[in-house]
Structures are given as structure tokens and as C-alpha cells.
Design a protein around this motif. Structure first.
Motif, PDB file in Angstrom:
ATOM      1  N   ARG D 255      25.736  11.352  27.997  1.00  0.00           N
ATOM      2  CA  ARG D 255      24.562  10.997  26.875  1.00  0.00           C
ATOM      3  C   ARG D 255      24.285   9.793  26.248  1.00  0.00           C
ATOM      4  NH1 ARG D 255      27.812  13.199  22.030  1.00  0.00           N
ATOM      5  NH2 ARG D 255      29.135  13.891  23.531  1.00  0.00           N
ATOM      6  N   ASN D 256      25.569   8.775  26.513  1.00  0.00           N
ATOM      7  CA  ASN D 256      25.778   7.844  25.749  1.00  0.00           C
ATOM      8  C   ASN D 256      24.549   6.943  26.816  1.00  0.00           C
ATOM      9  OD1 ASN D 256      26.563   7.878  23.381  1.00  0.00           O
ATOM     10  ND2 ASN D 256      28.716   7.083  24.753  1.00  0.00           N
ATOM     11  N   ALA D 257      24.931   7.310  28.130  1.00  0.00           N
ATOM     12  CA  ALA D 257      23.592   5.940  29.307  1.00  0.00           C
ATOM     13  C   ALA D 257      22.048   6.564  29.488  1.00  0.00           C
ATOM     14  CB  ALA D 257      24.776   6.281  30.963  1.00  0.00           C
ATOM     15  N   SER D 258      22.131   7.897  29.012  1.00  0.00           N
ATOM     16  CA  SER D 258      20.573   8.270  28.940  1.00  0.00           C
ATOM     17  C   SER D 258      20.011   7.404  27.972  1.00  0.00           C
ATOM     18  CB  SER D 258      20.906  10.227  28.752  1.00  0.00           C
ATOM     19  OG  SER D 258      21.619  10.757  29.821  1.00  0.00           O
ATOM     20  N   HIS D 259      20.702   8.218  27.003  1.00  0.00           N
ATOM     21  CA  HIS D 259      20.276   7.132  25.597  1.00  0.00           C
ATOM     22  C   HIS D 259      19.604   5.721  26.120  1.00  0.00           C
ATOM     23  CE1 HIS D 259      18.822   6.371  21.400  1.00  0.00           C
ATOM     24  NE2 HIS D 259      19.756   5.402  21.091  1.00  0.00           N
ATOM     25  N   ALA D 260      20.684   5.323  26.020  1.00  0.00           N
ATOM     26  CA  ALA D 260      20.618   3.570  26.313  1.00  0.00           C
ATOM     27  C   ALA D 260      19.125   3.783  27.814  1.00  0.00           C
ATOM     28  CB  ALA D 260      22.343   3.319  27.209  1.00  0.00           C
ATOM     29  N   ASN D 261      19.480   4.144  28.522  1.00  0.00           N
ATOM     30  CA  ASN D 261      18.334   4.067  29.479  1.00  0.00           C
ATOM     31  C   ASN D 261      17.184   4.235  29.027  1.00  0.00           C
ATOM     32  OD1 ASN D 261      20.625   3.448  31.400  1.00  0.00           O
ATOM     33  ND2 ASN D 261      20.199   5.481  32.552  1.00  0.00           N
ATOM     34  N   ALA D 262      16.931   5.828  29.022  1.00  0.00           N
ATOM     35  CA  ALA D 262      16.137   5.608  28.158  1.00  0.00           C
ATOM     36  C   ALA D 262      15.044   5.103  26.809  1.00  0.00           C
ATOM     37  CB  ALA D 262      15.828   7.025  26.594  1.00  0.00           C
ATOM     38  N   MET D 263      16.022   4.085  25.738  1.00  0.00           N
ATOM     39  CA  MET D 263      15.435   3.032  25.039  1.00  0.00           C
ATOM     40  C   MET D 263      14.609   2.102  25.875  1.00  0.00           C
ATOM     41  SD  MET D 263      15.643   4.720  21.966  1.00  0.00           S
ATOM     42  CE  MET D 263      15.537   5.521  22.994  1.00  0.00           C
ATOM     43  N   ALA D 264      15.816   1.439  27.036  1.00  0.00           N
ATOM     44  CA  ALA D 264      15.416   0.664  28.309  1.00  0.00           C
ATOM     45  C   ALA D 264      13.964   0.974  28.350  1.00  0.00           C
ATOM     46  CB  ALA D 264      16.180   0.084  28.827  1.00  0.00           C
ATOM     47  N   LYS D 265      14.099   2.355  28.867  1.00  0.00           N
ATOM     48  CA  LYS D 265      11.869   2.954  29.424  1.00  0.00           C
ATOM     49  C   LYS D 265      11.148   2.405  28.338  1.00  0.00           C
ATOM     50  CE  LYS D 265      11.454   3.778  33.440  1.00  0.00           C
ATOM     51  NZ  LYS D 265      11.081   2.641  34.669  1.00  0.00           N
ATOM     52  N   LEU D 266      11.949   2.825  27.131  1.00  0.00           N
ATOM     53  CA  LEU D 266      10.870   3.151  25.932  1.00  0.00           C
ATOM     54  C   LEU D 266      10.167   1.964  25.690  1.00  0.00           C
ATOM     55  CD1 LEU D 266       9.425   4.689  23.348  1.00  0.00           C
ATOM     56  CD2 LEU D 266      11.942   3.983  21.910  1.00  0.00           C
ATOM     57  N   LEU D 267      11.822   1.023  25.423  1.00  0.00           N
ATOM     58  CA  LEU D 267      11.254  -1.004  25.092  1.00  0.00           C
ATOM     59  C   LEU D 267      10.197  -1.715  27.168  1.00  0.00           C
ATOM     60  CD1 LEU D 267      11.514  -3.305  23.804  1.00  0.00           C
ATOM     61  CD2 LEU D 267      13.391  -3.845  25.230  1.00  0.00           C
ATOM     62  N   GLU D 268      10.184  -0.575  27.849  1.00  0.00           N
ATOM     63  CA  GLU D 268       9.270  -1.379  29.067  1.00  0.00           C
ATOM     64  C   GLU D 268       7.848  -0.309  28.464  1.00  0.00           C
ATOM     65  OE1 GLU D 268       9.714   0.862  32.635  1.00  0.00           O
ATOM     66  OE2 GLU D 268       9.059  -0.861  33.816  1.00  0.00           O
ATOM     67  N   THR D 269       7.968   0.019  28.350  1.00  0.00           N
ATOM     68  CA  THR D 269       6.024   0.934  28.120  1.00  0.00           C
ATOM     69  C   THR D 269       5.950   0.111  26.691  1.00  0.00           C
ATOM     70  OG1 THR D 269       7.362   3.484  28.823  1.00  0.00           O
ATOM     71  CG2 THR D 269       5.037   3.463  27.503  1.00  0.00           C
ATOM     72  N   LYS D 270       6.108   0.483  25.567  1.00  0.00           N
ATOM     73  CA  LYS D 270       5.711  -0.389  24.703  1.00  0.00           C
ATOM     74  C   LYS D 270       5.713  -2.098  25.058  1.00  0.00           C
ATOM     75  CE  LYS D 270       6.891   2.825  21.171  1.00  0.00           C
ATOM     76  NZ  LYS D 270       6.434   3.156  19.459  1.00  0.00           N
ATOM     77  N   LEU D 271       6.421  -2.822  25.986  1.00  0.00           N
ATOM     78  CA  LEU D 271       5.381  -3.725  26.078  1.00  0.00           C
ATOM     79  C   LEU D 271       4.674  -3.817  26.947  1.00  0.00           C
ATOM     80  CD1 LEU D 271       7.208  -6.507  26.055  1.00  0.00           C
ATOM     81  CD2 LEU D 271       8.361  -6.404  28.223  1.00  0.00           C
ATOM     82  N   ARG D 272       4.581  -2.484  28.280  1.00  0.00           N
ATOM     83  CA  ARG D 272       3.096  -3.548  29.122  1.00  0.00           C
ATOM     84  C   ARG D 272       1.965  -2.928  27.980  1.00  0.00           C
ATOM     85  NH1 ARG D 272       5.499  -3.801  33.889  1.00  0.00           N
ATOM     86  NH2 ARG D 272       7.629  -3.015  34.529  1.00  0.00           N
ATOM     87  N   THR D 273       2.434  -1.717  26.905  1.00  0.00           N
ATOM     88  CA  THR D 273       1.586  -1.622  26.298  1.00  0.00           C
ATOM     89  C   THR D 273       0.852  -2.606  25.789  1.00  0.00           C
ATOM     90  OG1 THR D 273       2.090   0.956  26.401  1.00  0.00           O
ATOM     91  CG2 THR D 273       0.135   0.196  24.564  1.00  0.00           C
ATOM     92  N   HIS D 274       1.877  -3.324  24.907  1.00  0.00           N
ATOM     93  CA  HIS D 274       1.755  -3.906  23.609  1.00  0.00           C
ATOM     94  C   HIS D 274       1.048  -5.752  24.427  1.00  0.00           C
ATOM     95  CE1 HIS D 274       1.592  -1.233  20.617  1.00  0.00           C
ATOM     96  NE2 HIS D 274       2.604  -0.434  20.995  1.00  0.00           N
ATOM     97  N   CYS D 275       1.929  -5.906  25.250  1.00  0.00           N
ATOM     98  CA  CYS D 275       2.139  -7.169  25.360  1.00  0.00           C
ATOM     99  C   CYS D 275       2.697  -7.437  26.957  1.00  0.00           C
ATOM    100  CB  CYS D 275       3.480  -8.119  25.809  1.00  0.00           C
ATOM    101  SG  CYS D 275       4.092  -7.657  23.275  1.00  0.00           S
ATOM    102  N   PRO D 276       1.465  -5.992  27.670  1.00  0.00           N
ATOM    103  CA  PRO D 276       1.010  -6.661  28.994  1.00  0.00           C
ATOM    104  C   PRO D 276       1.190  -7.713  29.370  1.00  0.00           C
ATOM    105  CG  PRO D 276      -0.775  -5.991  27.628  1.00  0.00           C
ATOM    106  CD  PRO D 276      -0.215  -6.333  26.650  1.00  0.00           C
ATOM    107  N   GLN D 277       0.462  -9.184  29.304  1.00  0.00           N
ATOM    108  CA  GLN D 277       0.578 -10.034  30.390  1.00  0.00           C
ATOM    109  C   GLN D 277       1.626 -10.378  30.244  1.00  0.00           C
ATOM    110  OE1 GLN D 277       0.443  -9.874  26.731  1.00  0.00           O
ATOM    111  NE2 GLN D 277      -0.048 -11.523  25.722  1.00  0.00           N
ATOM    112  N   LEU D 278       2.870 -10.109  29.858  1.00  0.00           N
ATOM    113  CA  LEU D 278       4.329 -10.788  29.810  1.00  0.00           C
ATOM    114  C   LEU D 278       5.083 -10.050  30.809  1.00  0.00           C
ATOM    115  CD1 LEU D 278       6.401 -10.952  26.540  1.00  0.00           C
ATOM    116  CD2 LEU D 278       4.710 -12.609  27.790  1.00  0.00           C
ATOM    117  N   PRO D 279       5.464 -10.775  32.288  1.00  0.00           N
ATOM    118  CA  PRO D 279       5.999  -9.863  33.205  1.00  0.00           C
ATOM    119  C   PRO D 279       7.267  -9.353  32.773  1.00  0.00           C
ATOM    120  CG  PRO D 279       5.221 -12.623  33.864  1.00  0.00           C
ATOM    121  CD  PRO D 279       4.984 -12.575  32.019  1.00  0.00           C
ATOM    122  N   ILE D 280       7.908  -8.302  33.474  1.00  0.00           N
ATOM    123  CA  ILE D 280       8.596  -7.686  33.624  1.00  0.00           C
ATOM    124  C   ILE D 280       9.478  -7.951  34.841  1.00  0.00           C
ATOM    125  CG2 ILE D 280      10.041  -5.958  33.223  1.00  0.00           C
ATOM    126  CD1 ILE D 280       7.813  -4.687  31.354  1.00  0.00           C
TER     127      ILE D 280
END
Lengths: 343, 343, 343, 343
Positions: D255-280
Motif C-alpha cells: 500500500r505504501n509503495a503503490s501510493h508513493a509510486n502513484a503520486m510520482a506518476k501523478l506528478l509526472e502527468t501533471k508536469l507533462r500537462t502543465h509544464c511540458p517544456q521541462l525535461p524529465i
């Protein structure tokens, strides 16, 4: 400097050894041990100690002891040795620092330890809070000039093996012990189950060479890396190997050791005759005498005439050590000077 | 074994050195360094490197490097060195194991490092998670047969001191560098602010002796204990000191180094003339050449005629090293054989 | 498991400490020490030990001792301690293995050492063959449940400083000693010149936290790297710091220690009353009793009723240790059981 | 401190873990591991990793790595790891200092190494001048937030065993990797032949507990002494064991690991949406993102709003790490702030 009773490492290089060194100085030789002299050394070790024996030259005795421990113990294991052991008293902490192992010192009579004295250290076996004894190290001949009998050694080997430990001999003066007991080097080591040997050469008339000798099969595995990492791999190894061959491949070791022992006996005899009042602290079984002088004043006046080390400042105990080059005439001179002083 | 280009430690002992050893074999001498030959060595070090210099003989080059690090760093500090540095590649992890320190390897051009390359390791200064660089170690002449100029060294010393680090020189072949640059040993070390030196002797024609030399005042404090604990205290030290004196107290070091360098130059010249198609990988500034052969097959056929080490198996690169005893005629023979093979 | 006299580390976490831990579990905090709880710990250490004191939390007592030694000695230096010292007997060789230093064990009366006993180790000062004592480590209260008086400690500090050594206190149970003597922690350490302290917490009711405290200015320099390299840097350090603050910033340390000491006194009194024939081996000055039982059979039957450690199998000596949570009623039960067995 | 993307060790203790700690605070328990909670931990390790697995709790991740190496290698052996490996970059040299072993760093793509990259270190096998690779250590999930596939791991295990090496996993974030791959912890380790595991707990919501897990039979022999000597034996071990049991004996780790991973994915998704110019910079496969910001000025302004670590000062790269307690709302706030700054 004229002759002394300071130590067998004050003595010069034996002429036969010096000749061997010069003879090895011939053209190019592969560095780091793949040379003909080292190949010969390897064979001589097997000849002298038996077919399972494998020898490795190193620079000095401290290193031979350290590498012996490093090869056989993990850092949470311990070495049982005597309170007088060179590894504990005279190596500036090298065994502990280089291997992480702990030294457990057993009380000693005349420099020797017994299974009984060692057994006190077994009570913590298996307890994670305590270091685990893995090696018993004895010095033969001892730091006090005495010699373990074959039987005493057998008992220690048996005790060690019974408790899953190995037996190591610090043989900086092993030749003196063998000469004293009248046995071969093999009879004193491999034959009775000794596992590892620090074989001394420098005190036996070499310029500077010692060896770690693994006496039982399998113990030497990967030791080359231990030697190298402990800074004991000589690049021009031929010159160390040639010295060792000169000592061991023939009877030079026996001649040198027998002479040194005989000179110690002579010194003892003359002392008992001419200065019977002076206590000789330990049995004279190899090439050292520990003699209590009447006062530090007398000791120091004698020391000025001929240098030697003071063993105990409070009790005015001197250590006198003979070597391969001790002249019987020097014994007489020395006794005469001593007699003069204590009159 | 006849002559080779394998390494300068395949060469025999120079006759003048052998003579000095024999001359030191005279009667008794105090063990462990209080002998006249070591006293002379101490003086010669000051004469050669300046009045602040203090030298200590040790058995080999790995030990000289390890003791230099041990004396100057805590285990949480690090040494910056080149990716080709002997301390990192050829000492079986001795520096890390004996001192606990970490090696940080800077990229190198022709075996040399620069302040710029070193500066990358300073970003973690003061951060408890990172080892803290405390020493820059350079090899002079380098493992690739090149030589730092005085100016390049000055810049490294300045950079080191600016960032509270010391500068160490692994001088296994320092004499070759000095001869190459035409400067004194002092001009190459003490005068430009070098702090510590591993001074090579064995590769310069000695039987086996190196020294740790502290070039600036105060650095040698308590070093005697480090040397002893690192198993580098010779009991018959006179024979190591006598070798060093023979090398340094006169021009033997310069004669030997100059000859070796000249033979490398000769080999290079003949090679460029007779086998111009073979790439020589680095500038030939000291006594080594790294030459790419057409194939491993040719390399190994040449190697059978005269042994040398293979530097790179994939690219068929050979390392050829000249020494104090290289005969110009051997250069001709070698080139002739090579020419024959690559025809 | 119900209450025992096994050890003060069998006891649970004190409720006030548990409350402090939970209170610290609030949102995010910078890892590795830059958190408010650690900042508070830093201030509390100064408040309790004086303005020069600097404290660093570590995980356990062995680590506190090892880090203290590592910070202050080179590997060729030695620690003088008692034959009963925890660093020598119960830390599986960690001090030697992690620092390279040697332990020199002085004979002890009731677990305490004296300047006279320490002075025997100074005879090799300056001699490169011998490790050089640099630290005296005493345990306060001792492993035998006794307490050094302030005057005894002052003499040891004076002796240490006179001979250029530092004085370290293994204070796994320092609080018991201070409570026993009726002095503050500062009066027992900084004020009398103690240099370094391993400050115990776990045995005082914490879940698991100890500290290295440098009491004199300048000693803590660069210690952060030692702690990290010795694997003692906690990432969520707030939870260790909060425990220490709960113990020290107020009188919890004194309450817990006083209670444990009082329970030991109670046990002693009842024992002398009800079982006067049983020898109590050492003065009961802190929270431990060492009692010789009539036989191992009786000892083991008692042990089955309530677990404790056997101190000496041959002499049937039990160690009974009280803690912050010892219930006076349990003392009565225990004595009753014992009485029953030895009747 | 409010929530951050600084590190998963900034996060507090998970409530279920805190509850388990409190539940363990019940009366007396045998110290040093012979308590019921540790017995339960031992069973849980076998349940989670298979019947051959043996686990040992230690205090932190550096220690887990050091003890893993100490148990399996001699000091002349080496560990092959990536240039980004935590053992090489962030442990202040502890592995080298505590074990003597050398780290050989293989070049990495996205934080991962391959058999090909490792094979470069095998050329010196058997040569006494070179350290001998004995262990490959990989980090799973990696320091760069990527995850080795099962197949990539199998190839590394095969390569290691083929060359007589063991495979170690630094699993400070193993749970994140297992959650990411959708496999069990056993499937990711024991089942594919991994030999030793540093199992992380602290970053998964524990207060402070890690474990060394030996996955194949026989490897744990005598490890208790290594743990003790490396200062990792907890006296009140029950509190570490109880944490580990809370994490592993059920699905809290998942549960803990999945949540942390999911939050990273969420952060990535939002980042690609809202700040697409920033290289990951690396694939987001676990709970970390490495993002290049337009400038250090912007980076630092964002950092002031919500603390995180700077990965690369020159390129203005930030590391953002999610944890078990990351609130999706905080992702939104953070992205909003970032958007504001880079507009």
C-alpha cells in the motif's frame, strides 16, 4: 660496531647468504615471484616442511604474523597468545589494526602457554557479544628463550583442533628451537599438525626475509592477494627467495642456530661459574638469557661496554642474545667485564 | 633471463649498489634504524630535498603510498588521483584496505590530471554523506611514460593548497622525471610545494628500497608508528639505507635515469624510422613506450622472443620499458625482430 | 514477559519517552539531523553539560564508544581500560576492528581502575614497537555496579592529561552514577575535566538512543564524518533526538536512575536480612548486584522462575539488575522465591 | 514542516507502524534479539522471501550494505556497482572503510548496469596486483527512480554466478520496485537467484529499521558476529522487529509503495500537462522524478516554497520524491507554484 649480545638482528649477513644474493644478481628476472629463485624456494619449502607445505616470502616478521592471521580469521575472531607474545607486545598493534582481530592473552610460565590457560577464553563461544577464538599463536623458541617440547606442542595442536581453531607458530627463531630439540623443521611443525608458520630468516643470518608457510593443504588459497594487499609483495623477489634458499636448502639454518644456542649455553655456564650470585630468570634453551643484575647502575655500566637491551628497568634485568656470529672469545671478554663490575 | 623491455624491476641490482650493500655488512649494527647507514640516509635526504625534508625507508612502493596516505588523512577523507594511478589499479586495494580512505579518480590525458579535473570532486565538501578530499596524488613520471612539467605541478600544488588538501607524488620513477626535465629532485618537489613523496629506488637499480619523504616541516610527526604498524620497519635497516645512500648521495640516480630515458628515446627513434606505421600512444618523455601492434598474434610472437607486458589485449598494445641496464644493441635486435614480424 | 532482574535493557520504554516519540511524528522533517528536535537536543546537551559540550546521537552504546575512540586516536594509539570494561569484553572486538586501536587492560578493584594501575602502560612511550596510550576509558557506573567518586575521577583525569591522554567515560549508566553520588551530570563530567562521554539512554528508559558528547571545546571537529562513516547517522533522526530530550530536559533521567538505584538498595537490604549467608561480591552503589548462590542448581532453579544472567558459572554468581520500572513488590516476590530455594 | 518532495525519509512514521511500536512496549523482553517480536520477524522473512531466507534487522541502510559486503567478501575483493550507487556516493566511504573492499563503478544508463558494463572489471581476475570482483551490487529501485525489469535482473544474476560472484540488491526502495513491476518481493529476489538483500524500511514508513536478508541457504553463517561488530545489534531489538513485522506481515509495504509510486506518476502527468517544456531526465518508474528547471534562480524560488534536494547545480536539476503520505492535493499545489514561476 663490534659484537654484542643485543639481538640476533644486530648480526651481519652470513657470507653464504651474501654470496647467494650476488649470484642471483644475474640479468633480468620476472618481477613479483615468477623467477627461478622463487621457484626454487617453493620446492625447498616442500622439501623441508613436507609436500603439503606452501611458502610465501614477506619482508619482516610482523608482516608474517599479520598475514597469517588475515588469511585464517575474520575480524570478529580472536587469537589466543601468551602475555609475552611478540604479536601483542612488539608489533605496534599491527595485528589488530591490519586484521581487526582481537588478541586474547593467556598467562604464561616461562613464556609458554598451555591448553588449560587457553581454555578460559572459550566460555563465550557462540555468544554474539564476544570475539570468537579461531587461532592459537605460540612463539617457538619463545620470547623468553625457552622452547616448547614436541609433546607440549602436540597438546596445544590437539586442543586447538578440538575446539575448531588453528595453530600458528611465530617461528622468528624456529631454527633455534629445532636445533635445541634436535629435530627437523618438519618434525617440529607439519608432522605434529601445526597449521601455519611465520618462518624467521633475518635473525638466522639473512639480510631480510621471512616467510609465511601454510603446512596443511588448502590453507594457502588466495593468499597471494592477502600478501599483496598487506604490502608484502617484493618486486625483485628473487633476492628474498635466494636468501631463504641459502638458509634452508642445506644445513646453514642448523649450523647457525646450533652455534647461537651453543654460545648461549657457554654464556650460561661461564655465568654460573664466575657470577653464581646472578639469577638467570628462565631456562636457557635457545639463544637468549635473562639475567638479573645487582643494580641498574651496574647494568648500565656493563651496557656501555657492550650494548644490550634492558628487559626490566625496575628489577635491573638484562636480555643477552647470542647469534650465528657470536665469538666464544667475546663471551669471555663479556664475563670478565661483568665480573669486574659486580665484584 | 637476457635483457627485456618488460619493466625496470626486471633489471638486476646496479654494481655500485651491490657494493654498498656488501660494505654495510660489517659487524653488528643497532636494529630498526639507529645505525650509521640510516643516519647517513637521513642526512642525504636533507641534502637532496632540502633541510625540512624527512625520509623513512620502507620495503616497497605500495607501502610508500599507503603510509603517505595513512599519515595525512582520516578514513573519511579521500585521495584524488588519475584513473591510471598505480594506487588505484595495481595495489590490490591496499590504500583503501589499510587506510579506509576512498580513491576518487579523475579523468586523465596522457596519464596526467589537472586542477580542472580534480575540481569536480569538491562539490560535496562539508557534506557528511560524502568523503572529503584531503590529498591529491599524482604519479611522476606517470604510468603512461609521460612527465608533468614543473608548471603543471605548480598548478596542482596551488589548487591542492587552496582547497586545504596536500599534494602527494608517487615517485616510483621520480628520477626519470627529473632527468627528463633536467632539474634536481628538490626543484621537482620541495621547491614547488609538494608535501609528500613516495620515492622509488627499486626501479632505479636498487635491490629493494623505497622511501616516504615528507618535504614540508611538521608532516612527519609520529610517522615512526605508522611505518611500524604498516609492517614497514626493517630490522636490519642498514641494508635498505645503504642502498638509498648509494643511489642519492652522488649522481647514480641521474646516471641510471638518464640512461633509461635515453634508451626509450632511442627505441622511439628506431621505431619511427623502421616501423613508422605503428602508433606510439603517448609522448615518450621518460622510460616507457606504449605501442599498438598490428595484431595480438604479432604481439605474442614478439613477446615470445623477448618478454614484455601486454597493456591492452583488445587493441594489441604493448608496454616497453627501458631500464638502467638497457643495452643499445638490444634495442637494435628488438627492432629487427619486430620489423621481421610486421613485414 | 513479567518483570526481571536481567538487565535494564529488558525494561520497556518509559511512557514520557513514548509520548515524546509520538509527538515528534508530525508531518515532514529534514532527514539526517537538520530538524527541530535535534536542534533542541543540541541545546539541551549544552544546558546539561555546559556551553562547550557538543552532542551527537548514535544508535547504541558500542557505537558511542567506537566513535569516541575513532574521533580522538590514530590506529597506533591505545586505550587504557579495566579488565572488566564493556569495550573489551562485550563489544565483539568492535573498537579494535573499527579503529585499529589496541585496548590495554589494567587490573581493577571492584571494576574501577586507578592512575597507578594505568601507569604500567606508559613505559613504552615513544618506542615505535609499542602502541601509544592516548585515551583512558572508564565506565561510570562500572560494569560491577560500583561508582567512581568525584575524587577518584579527578585523579584519573589529572593523570590522563599529565601524560597527554584524554579521559573518556563510558556512561551507559552515567545517570545511575550521578543519582548515586547526588551530583549533576555536568559536575560528574565537564566540570572535572572529562573529555568525551558515551552517554547512555537506552538503559534509562529510552527505546534506543545514545550519544557521543564532547565536553571540551574543539574535540568535536569533523565528527559528523566519523559518525556517518561508522554507520550511525539516523535518517529520521528526530525520533532519536526526541527521546534524548525527553530524558535530559527535565528530571526524567534522575527519577529513573534514582528509582533503579533505590530498588537495588532495597534488594540488597532484603537479601542481607533474609539470606545473610549469600555473599554480595561488590559494593551496591548503582543498580546492580552480584550475588554468589550456594550452587548452580539453585541458581538455575531461580533463573527459571525469573530470568537473569549468570556472571560466573564456576562460582554460581548471578547478576541482578534493577531498572526504572522495577516494582518493589517484585523484589519481595523474588526474595521469597530465593529464600524458598536456599532453605 | 508541511509535506515536501524532498525525500521519502522526510515523511513521518505510518500510524500502523506507530501502533505496532506501542504494542511492543509491554513489560520486559530479552534484549539483543531473543524476544517474541524478533521471532515473529524471523518467520515473516521466511514467509515473504521463502524458506531459505534469513533476516537480521539493522539500524540503517548504509549499515545493511556494509554488513552485506563484510559477510561475503574478503578485503582484497571488490564490489561492482553503478557510478550512481548509493554505496559509492552517499555513504561517506563506509563500505571501503569498514570492509577494506574496493568499489568498481560501472557506467550506467538510467541508473542501471548491465553484464556488459560489469565484464570490463574481470580482466584482472587471478592477478595478484588487482582486486578481485566478488559481488555485484545493484539498487532496486535505482537512485534515479528507475526499475530493473525481472529479465534485466536475471541476466545480472546469471552473469554474477557465472563468474563466481554473488548478487546483492540495495533495496532501500525494493518495495517501490515490486509495486511498480506488480510482483511479490520473493519474485523479485529469491526466486530469480538474488543472494543478498539490503531491505529498506525507513523510507517505507518505518521509524527506523532496515534488514540484511540472506536469500540463499548458507550465506548467513556467523552473521550475528558481523552485525554486532559493525555496531548494528539493537539492545531493545523488539522495537525494530515490530516495525518490520508491521510493514511486511500484511500488505502495508504494498500500500505504501503503490501510493508513493502513484503520486510520482501523478506528478509526472501533471508536469507533462502543465509544464511540458521541462525535461524529465529519467523514466518515472518508482517514486522519484528528476526535472531540469529553466534556471537555478527558478529552482531556488521553488525550493523556498517547498524544500527538495538539488541534484545538479550546473544544470538546475531538481529531485522530487514522493512518499507513502504524499497528498494528491499537494501535487496540485506544487505544480501550481511551479507553473507560476516558470511562466
Amino acid at each position: 660496531m663490534h659484537s654484542t649480545f643485543a639481538s640476533d638482528n644486530f648480526a651481519p649477513v652470513h657470507p653464504e647468504v651474501m654470496a647467494a644474493i650476488q649470484k642471483a644478481n644475474l640479468g633480468h628476472a620476472i618481477a613479483y615471484g615468477a623467477d627461478p629463485w622463487t621457484e626454487q624456494f617453493n620446492q625447498v619449502i616442500k622439501k623441508v616442511f613436507g609436500p603439503s607445505a606452501e611458502g610465501f616470502v614477506v619482508f619482516n616478521g610482523t608482516a608474517a604474523n599479520v598475514c597469517s592471521i588475515q588469511q585464517t580469521l575474520s575480524s570478529w575472531q580472536a587469537v589466543i597468545c601468551s602475555t609475552a607474545a611478540h604479536i601483542g607486545t612488539d608489533e605496534c598493534g599491527a595485528p589488530q589494526a591490519a586484521t581487526g582481530c582481537t588478541l586474547l592473552t593467556a598467562p604464561t610460565v616461562n613464556g609458554k602457554i598451555t591448553p588449560e590457560a587457553c581454555s578460559a577464553f572459550l566460555h563465550g563461544n557462540g555468544n554474539q557479544h564476544h570475539v570468537q577464538p579461531g587461532l592459537i599463536s605460540i612463539t617457538q623458541s619463545t620470547e623468553l628463550g625457552t622452547v616448547y617440547t614436541i609433546d607440549e606442542m602436540k597438546k596445544l595442536v590437539h586442543f586447538a583442533h578440538q575446539h575448531h581453531m588453528l595453530l600458528h607458530v611465530d617461528g622468528a627463531r624456529l631454527c633455534n628451537a629445532a636445533a635445541s630439540l634436535g629435530v627437523s623443521l618438519q618434525a617440529l611443525t607439519s608432522d605434529i599438525g601445526v597449521d601455519i608458520l611465520s618462518l624467521g630468516g633475518t635473525k638466522m643470518g639473512l639480510m631480510g626475509a621471512e616467510a609465511v608457510v601454510f603446512l596443511q593443504a588448502g590453507l594457502a588459497k588466495d593468499f597471494q592477494f592477502v600478501r599483496k594487499q598487506q604490502m608484502q609483495l617484493a618486486s625483485k623477489m628473487r633476492f628474498l627467495s635466494a636468501q631463504m634458499v641459502a638458509l634452508l636448502d642445506g644445513d646453514l639454518w642448523l649450523r647457525n642456530a646450533s652455534h647461537a644456542n651453543a654460545m648461549a649455553k657457554l654464556l650460561e655456564t661461564k655465568l654460573r661459574t664466575h657470577c653464581p650470585q646472578l639469577p638467570i630468570l628462565y631456562p636457557v634453551e635457545a639463544n637468549a638469557l635473562f639475567v638479573q643484575l645487582p643494580s641498574m647502575d651496574i647494568l648500565q655500566r656493563l651496557q656501555k661496554k657492550s650494548f644490550f637491551w634492558i628487559w626490566d628497568y625496575e628489577k635491573a634485568v638484562a636480555r643477552w642474545m647470542t647469534s650465528w656470529d657470536t665469538d666464544p672469545a667475546f663471551v669471555d671478554t663479556f664475563i670478565a667485564e661483568l665480573k669486574c663490575l659486580i665484584r
